[in-house]
Each structure stands twice: as C-alpha cells, then as structure tokens.
Design an enzyme around this catalytic site. Structure first.
Site, mmCIF file in Angstrom:
data_model
loop_
_atom_site.group_PDB
_atom_site.id
_atom_site.type_symbol
_atom_site.label_atom_id
_atom_site.label_comp_id
_atom_site.label_asym_id
_atom_site.label_seq_id
_atom_site.Cartn_x
_atom_site.Cartn_y
_atom_site.Cartn_z
ATOM 1 N N ASN A 1 0.830 -1.223 0.000
ATOM 2 C CA ASN A 1 0.000 0.000 0.000
ATOM 3 C C ASN A 1 0.857 1.263 0.000
ATOM 4 O O ASN A 1 0.333 2.373 0.114
ATOM 5 C CB ASN A 1 -0.952 0.015 1.206
ATOM 6 C CG ASN A 1 -0.240 0.216 2.521
ATOM 7 O OD1 ASN A 1 0.991 0.151 2.591
ATOM 8 N ND2 ASN A 1 -0.992 0.452 3.585
ATOM 9 N N PHE B 1 2.793 2.548 2.183
ATOM 10 C CA PHE B 1 2.814 3.361 3.405
ATOM 11 C C PHE B 1 4.243 3.765 3.762
ATOM 12 O O PHE B 1 4.536 4.940 3.969
ATOM 13 C CB PHE B 1 2.155 2.605 4.572
ATOM 14 C CG PHE B 1 2.318 3.319 5.873
ATOM 15 C CD1 PHE B 1 1.620 4.486 6.137
ATOM 16 C CD2 PHE B 1 3.208 2.850 6.840
ATOM 17 C CE1 PHE B 1 1.803 5.175 7.335
ATOM 18 C CE2 PHE B 1 3.391 3.527 8.035
ATOM 19 C CZ PHE B 1 2.682 4.687 8.281
ATOM 20 N N THR C 1 -2.359 -3.963 10.634
ATOM 21 C CA THR C 1 -1.559 -4.565 9.554
ATOM 22 C C THR C 1 -1.012 -5.907 9.998
ATOM 23 O O THR C 1 -1.057 -6.885 9.259
ATOM 24 C CB THR C 1 -0.417 -3.609 9.146
ATOM 25 O OG1 THR C 1 -0.999 -2.441 8.587
ATOM 26 C CG2 THR C 1 0.523 -4.234 8.138
ATOM 27 N N ASN D 1 -5.789 -12.223 6.963
ATOM 28 C CA ASN D 1 -6.143 -12.223 5.532
ATOM 29 C C ASN D 1 -5.185 -13.076 4.702
ATOM 30 O O ASN D 1 -5.613 -13.832 3.821
ATOM 31 C CB ASN D 1 -6.171 -10.790 4.993
ATOM 32 C CG ASN D 1 -7.364 -10.015 5.523
ATOM 33 O OD1 ASN D 1 -8.427 -10.598 5.755
ATOM 34 N ND2 ASN D 1 -7.204 -8.716 5.734
ATOM 35 N N TYR E 1 3.791 -2.741 17.475
ATOM 36 C CA TYR E 1 4.640 -3.548 16.585
ATOM 37 C C TYR E 1 4.960 -4.889 17.247
ATOM 38 O O TYR E 1 4.714 -5.949 16.669
ATOM 39 C CB TYR E 1 5.917 -2.765 16.300
ATOM 40 C CG TYR E 1 6.866 -3.414 15.316
ATOM 41 C CD1 TYR E 1 6.598 -3.408 13.949
ATOM 42 C CD2 TYR E 1 8.050 -4.002 15.753
ATOM 43 C CE1 TYR E 1 7.486 -3.979 13.043
ATOM 44 C CE2 TYR E 1 8.940 -4.574 14.854
ATOM 45 C CZ TYR E 1 8.657 -4.556 13.499
ATOM 46 O OH TYR E 1 9.540 -5.117 12.602
#
Ligand code: NAD
Ligand code: UDP
Length: 318
Positions: A38, A40, A96, A103, A149
C-alpha cells in the site's frame, strides 16, 4: 508458458526495503512475482527496475483487506519496520500485523499455499536472555510505544502457529534481527540509515542514550538468502527461526565505523534514549545454521560500504 519449477509468489510489503530485494531474487530464480503493497513506508522507486519485466506485477493493496488470488507461495512482509513509521499510526500497525496475518493466512488456506511470516527480534522485547534463542518467550511491555509492533508481531506468530496446528497449513515464521543495506529509507529513523545520512552530510551523529546498547547487523543479501532457503524446507519445519548476523556491536562502535568509512567530520551528539529501547540484542542462529546450512557472509564493514555507496548515489541523483 509456466514451467513446473516456476511458482506464483506473492510478496506483501514488496515495495519496501527487504521486500524489493526479495522480489528481485525470486525473479532471478525464475518465479512469477506479485508485489502487493500500500506504499505506506515503501516506495515505487524501490521496484522501478523490476516494473515492465514479464514475470513481475505490482498491486497497490492494503493487507488489512482480504485478497483473492491463485498463488503457490506467500511471503508476508507488509508492515512498517522502523519505530518512526510504525509509531506514526499505531492502530494501523496493529491492524496490519493482525488483520494482515488473518487475511494472508486465509488466502494461503484457500489455495493451499506455503506462507512465510516476517516476524522480528522485537518479539523478545528488552531481553533478559542473551543471546536470544528461539525458545525464549521474551520480555515485552504490552502497553508501551513499541507494543503496536511487538505485540502485533507476537499475535501474528500465534495466528501462524494456530493455522499450522488447526488447519495443517505449511507455515514458516522467521524472526529477523536488525537488517540493513541499499534501499533503506533515508528518513525512517533506523540507526544505520540515520548515521550514514548524518555522516554524509557532516551533520551531528545522534547517539540515543550513552550508545552502550548493542545490536547485531545483518546485510540484506544474507537475510534474503536465509529467508528463501527456509521457505524450501519440509512442511513440518514451521520455525520460528532467528535470522540475523551474530556479531554484536554497541551503537557507539557503529557510529565510529560509519564516520571512519565515510571520512566524515561529523561529531557525536547525545540524545535521550527512546522508551523501551532494548539494551542488547544478538541472535542465536544455531537453528538456521543447522537446518539450512546458512551462514551470514557479509561483514559489517563491507555491508556499510555498499550501503554508503547507495546513499551517495541517491543524494547525487536527488
Ligand atoms: P519497510 O517499511 O521498508 O517495508 C514494509 C513494506 O510494507 C512497505 O513497503 C510498506 O509500504 C508496506 N506496508 C505497510 N503496511 C502495509 C499494509 N497495511 N498493506 C500493504 N503493505 C503495507 O520495512 P522492511 O525493513 O523492509 O521490513 C519488511 C518486514 O520485515 C516487516 O514486516 C518488518 O517487520 C520485518 N522486519 C524487518 C527488520 C529489518 O531490520 N529491516 C527487522 C525485523 C523484522
Ligand atoms: N539509535 C541511535 N541513534 C539514531 C537511531 C537509533 O542511537 O539516530 C539507536 C536506538 O536507540 C537503538 C538502536 O540505535 O538503540 C537501533 O535502533 P533502530 O531504530 O535502528 O532499531 P531497533 O531499536 O528497532 O533495533
């Protein structure tokens, strides 16, 4: 026409520092590579030399949303890796790591693909065992600034091992220790890029704390070699596996090396130590050595020279 050895490989986070090198090496091995990112913290420039190649594709996509593809292997690298980037939007960082893992694991399960997770030495937190072995459970502050994280990556590991046990998925979990090299982002705040950029500009080198904290720095090529070798191991080898270089340096030693190798006139300046900053870190890589016959080959000085060269060229071309 696809040959039997040619695989369809997805690299999430493929436009980032490590991902771009991995895409390159997978193409060189003759695979079809789909880079999903994406953008980022990654950059299209990192993969500009790959775009237009017949077996390479880029897809702009956020892994927190499902993805439907037909693939043989997935390398899940999507996640900002530097503290500056992952603390910018900590909720998105956790999403994420966790939704992204769900996913990608869901995709792997549907198409029966192998899947490798780029986990991190941060799962050990500020370690009370040294060096860190894979059977150490870690020492992580669950509510600190690094938790989005660290805990995100820990939860992703949990998901990977539950898919392995519950669904028989072929998973591979690697714990990457500080890796550096060309295509690191010049402003992402990581120590190697910071010091090189500061030295090349003859600006003060920012030492956080007293510089006695240690890290063990792995050159990107060594890391990618280990990562790809682990993907090829049998299904009953899920890891986790430490991958990194086991030569340990203080941050002060790193600064002195960078100054010497750049011939810079930079001075050292002391800045406050960020919260939860691990005091020492060095991987025990016995497992990778034994299973893969893998050995990090690039010494810190040689890797720094290549990285310095990259940043010099980057600044020359603007
Ligand atoms: P990076 O920031 O350069 O690359 C991460 C990539 O993921 C970027 O291209 C970014 O745009 C992309 N990304 C972020 N969120 C995304 C999302 N929601 N959907 C799709 N793409 C997304 O960092 P890196 O150093 O290349 O790290 C790659 C992976 O390796 C990360 O998962 C990181 O946690 C892990 N890792 C790296 C190191 C290291 O020293 N470089 C150490 C430990 C673990
Ligand atoms: N660090 C430093 N100066 C900098 C950037 C980082 O002294 O300009 C220190 C940081 O506090 C940490 C080490 O270098 O102790 C490695 O930092 P980095 O962000 O690269 O990685 P991580 O802390 O995630 O290992």
């Amino acid at each position: 026409m696809r040959t039997w050895t040619r695989k369809r490989v997805v690299v999430t986070g493929g436009a980032g520092f490590l991902g771009s090198h991995l895409c390159e090496r997978l193409l060189a091995e003759g695979h079809d590579v789909l880079c999903v990112d994406n953008l980022f913290s990654g950059n299209r420039d990192n993969i500009a030399h790959l775009e237009g190649r017949p077996h390479f594709e880029f897809m702009r996509h956020d892994v927190t949303f499902p993805l439907y593809l037909e693939v043989d292997e997935i390398y899940n690298l999507a996640c900002p890796a530097s503290p500056v980037h992952y603390q910018h939007d900590p909720v998105q960082t956790t999403k994420t790591n966790v939704h992204g893992a769900i996913n990608m694991l869901g995709l792997a399960k549907r198409v029966k693909a192998r899947i490798l997770q780029a986990s991190t030495s941060e799962v050990y937190g500020d370690p009370e065992q040294h060096p860190q072995r894979e059977d150490y459970w870690g020492h992580v502050n669950p509510i600190g600034l690094r938790a989005c994280y660290d805990e995100g990556k820990r939860c992703a590991e949990t998901l990977f091992f539950d898919y392995y046990r519950q669904h028989g998925l072929a998973v591979k979990v690697i714990r990457i220790f500080n890796t550096y090299g060309p295509r690191m982002h010049p402003n992402d705040g990581r120590v190697v890029s910071n010091f090189i950029v500061q030295a090349l500009n003859n600006e003060p080198i920012t030492i956080y704390g007293d510089g006695s904290q240690t890290r063990s720095f792995c050159y990107v090529d060594d890391l990618v070699t280990g990562m790809m070798a682990f993907m090829k191991t049998p299904d009953d080898c899920p890891g986790p596996m430490n991958l990194g270089n086991d030569h340990e340096f203080t941050i002060l030693q790193l600064a002195q090396k960078v100054i010497a190798l750049t011939g810079s006139s930079s001075q050292l300046v002391i800045k406050p130590l960020p919260s939860d900053d691990p005091k020492q870190r060095r991987p025990d890589i016995t497992y990778a050595r034994t299973l893969l016959g893998w050995e990090p080959k690039v010494q810190l000085d040689a890797g720094l020279v290549a990285t310095i060269d990259y940043f010099k060229k980057l600044f020359q071309t603007g």
